[in-house]
Structure formats: structure tokens, C-alpha cells
Design an enzyme around this catalytic site. Structure first.
Site, mmCIF file in Angstrom:
data_model
loop_
_atom_site.group_PDB
_atom_site.id
_atom_site.type_symbol
_atom_site.label_atom_id
_atom_site.label_comp_id
_atom_site.label_asym_id
_atom_site.label_seq_id
_atom_site.Cartn_x
_atom_site.Cartn_y
_atom_site.Cartn_z
ATOM 1 C CD GLU A 90 -3.325 -2.411 7.345
ATOM 2 O OE1 GLU A 90 -2.217 -2.621 6.853
ATOM 3 O OE2 GLU A 90 -3.992 -1.393 7.090
ATOM 4 C CG ASN A 122 -1.755 1.203 1.376
ATOM 5 O OD1 ASN A 122 -1.814 2.026 0.459
ATOM 6 N ND2 ASN A 122 -2.411 1.351 2.516
ATOM 7 C CD GLU A 129 -2.697 5.428 6.816
ATOM 8 O OE1 GLU A 129 -2.708 5.458 5.580
ATOM 9 O OE2 GLU A 129 -1.779 4.903 7.478
ATOM 10 C CB SER A 153 5.650 -1.872 11.902
ATOM 11 O OG SER A 153 5.266 -0.533 12.140
HETATM 12 P P1 13P Z 1 3.340 0.350 7.666
HETATM 13 O O1 13P Z 1 3.851 -0.946 7.065
HETATM 14 O O2 13P Z 1 4.081 1.547 7.182
HETATM 15 O O3 13P Z 1 3.248 0.254 9.153
HETATM 16 O O4 13P Z 1 1.847 0.533 7.121
HETATM 17 C C1 13P Z 1 0.946 -0.517 7.210
HETATM 18 C C2 13P Z 1 -0.277 -0.166 6.465
HETATM 19 O O5 13P Z 1 -1.008 0.744 6.841
HETATM 20 C C3 13P Z 1 -0.574 -0.913 5.228
HETATM 21 O O6 13P Z 1 -1.858 -0.627 4.763
#
Ligand code: 13P
Length: 249
Positions: free
Chosen positions: A166, A9, A96, A212
Site C-alpha cells: 500500500e 478495510n 495509518e 484508491s
Molecule cells: P483507500 O482505498 O481509501 O485508498 O484505502 C486503502 C487502504 O488503506 C486499505 O487498507
């Protein structure tokens, strides 16, 4: 057999020249793997990415879409528009989008319906915030996010749905869930599905972990029984790191 999937993503990163550069790096690193590989560039670069990756076995997917087919929704993009440029999968419900763009379980249920009506596959995201985990409410939060947005669907719909757990506290923070925390939640998610739709449906749904995931922790997370891959943010912006994660399978 459910599929292993690693999806990058890109969020709101990479303009057109940067997209072309990263894609050319991805093509250099690309090799056959045990996982389906996907990337989600921003809307303006989807077509370019799709064209460049046509022959590469890397699927280009969208980060969001609107639930309406067309009409007076300034700034929005519909499922049929995505389909018309070859996009067959869309990420919905990212935390988000929920946090900054007021997406709710109700609006997400409509988006899921619109995607499925257009024969698209959905990567449906959900996850608890830090306060939920601290108060021991993480399972209740996740269960309600899944139920409210998906449980109006028939069992057949789950052939076109991938789930992505997530935890918000692990996104972009460098703090990842431990492999055991991920496994426990994924097993809970699968049981939630099994209780409603039966084991045959639940066992076939891929459940991805996001938050992460990096080259140094992917293998251990992916080795867990109910973790079928990852949704990768930051580490998907470097071809070498992204493929190190893909090759963790
Ligand atoms: P990160 O891998 O930067 O923590 O982001 C995860 C994410 O939101 C994938 O949709």
C-alpha cells in the site's frame, strides 16, 4: 495455487447500526466469485459482523491486535480474544498504524509472531511514502519493511501470511499507482521473498495492492501477473462498489 483476495478495510467507520446496514447490503450483493472476500469492521462490531456473515462466505477480519496474550495493556485486544469470537485473520502494519500509533518494524514483528502462534492468518501491510518514491527509494523502503518484520520467520510461516503493498501516497488520495507501478513493485516483492525462501514459497504468497482501488480501475490492476487482489478502503464502505471490485476478477 495462490489465492485471489479482496479485503475491505473499514478503518474507523460505521457504528453498530451502520455496520448492520452495510452488512445487509453486502448480503444482497453477495455472489460466488473467484476471490476470497473479507471485511474488517472496527473491534466493537466484529462479533455482530461475524454472526451476520457466518453463512455468507465473507470472512470477518480484524484491523489490528496487540502482541501480548493478556495483561496490563489498557485499551488493547489480543489474538486469543479475537480468536474466541471466531476471527482468524488480522491486518497488521497498516501505514495509518505506523504513522499515527508509532508502530515500528520491531513491534510489528512481535505482533506477527503472536498472530502466528495463535494460528491466525496475517495480512501484512507496508509501502513507501511519496518522498521515497520521488527519490527513487521505494524498493529499498519496501524491502527493509518486509525484512525487518518478517524475515526472522521460517518458510512455513508464509502459508499464513498475505502481503499488502500500500503506497502511502495512494491511500485515500484518489491517486492510485498505475497498474505497471503496482506490477513492478509486486514482482520486486516476490523476488525479495524468492531470494530468501525460494521460488516455491514466493510463488504461493498472495500479494494484494491497496491505495484508491475503485470499481473503474480494479480490473486493470488485478489483471497484472503478480497482483493477487486488493485491500480496499473508501470503496469498501459501499456494498455496490465493493462487489464491483470483487467481481473485477
Ligand atoms: P483507500 O482505498 O481509501 O485508498 O484505502 C486503502 C487502504 O488503506 C486499505 O487498507
Amino acid at each position: 495455487m495462490r489465492k485471489n483476495i479482496v479485503a475491505g478495510n473499514w478503518k474507523m467507520n460505521n457504528d453498530l447500526p451502520e455496520t448492520e446496514m452495510l452488512i445487509s447490503d453486502l448480503i444482497k450483493q453477495n455472489q460466488t466469485s473467484d476471490a476470497e472476500v473479507m471485511i474488517a469492521p472496527t473491534f466493537t462490531n466484529l462479533w455482530q459482523a461475524f454472526e451476520s456473515l457466518r453463512q455468507e462466505g465473507i470472512e470477518v477480519i480484524a484491523q489490528n491486535m496487540h502482541f501480548a496474550e493478556n495483561g496490563a495493556y489498557t485499551g488493547e485486544v489480543s489474538a486469543s480474544m479475537l480468536k474466541s469470537i471466531g476471527i482468524k485473520t488480522v491486518i497488521l502494519g497498516h501505514s495509518e498504524r505506523r504513522a499515527y500509533f508509532n508502530e515500528t518494524d520491531e513491534s510489528l514483528a512481535k505482533k506477527v509472531d503472536a498472530a502466528l502462534e495463535n494460528d491466525m492468518r496475517v495480512i501484512f501491510c507496508f509501502g513507501e511514502e511519496l518522498a521515497d518514491r520521488k527519490s527513487g527509494n521505494e524498493e529499498a523502503v519496501v524491502e527493509s519493511q518486509i525484512k525487518n518484520a518478517l524475515f526472522h520467520l521460517g518458510a512455513d510461516a508464509f502459508k499464513s501470511i498475505v502481503l499488502a503493498y500500500e503506497p502511502v501516497w495512494a491511500i485515500g488520495t484518489g491517486e492510485t499507482a498505475t497498474p505497471e507501478q503496482a506490477q513492478d513493485m509486486h514482482a520486486f516483492i516476490r523476488k525479495t521473498l524468492a531470494d530468501k525462501y525460494g521460488n516455491d514459497v514466493a510463488d504461493e504468497v498472495s500479494i494484494l495492492y491497496g491505495g484508491s482501488v475503485k470499481p473503474n480501475n480494479a480490473k486493470e490492476i488485478f489483471s497484472k501477473q503478480d497482483v493477487d487482489g486488493g485491500l480496499i478502503g473508501g470503496a469498501s464502505l459501499k456494498a455496490e462498489d465493493f462487489f464491483a471490485i470483487v467481481n473485477a476478477f
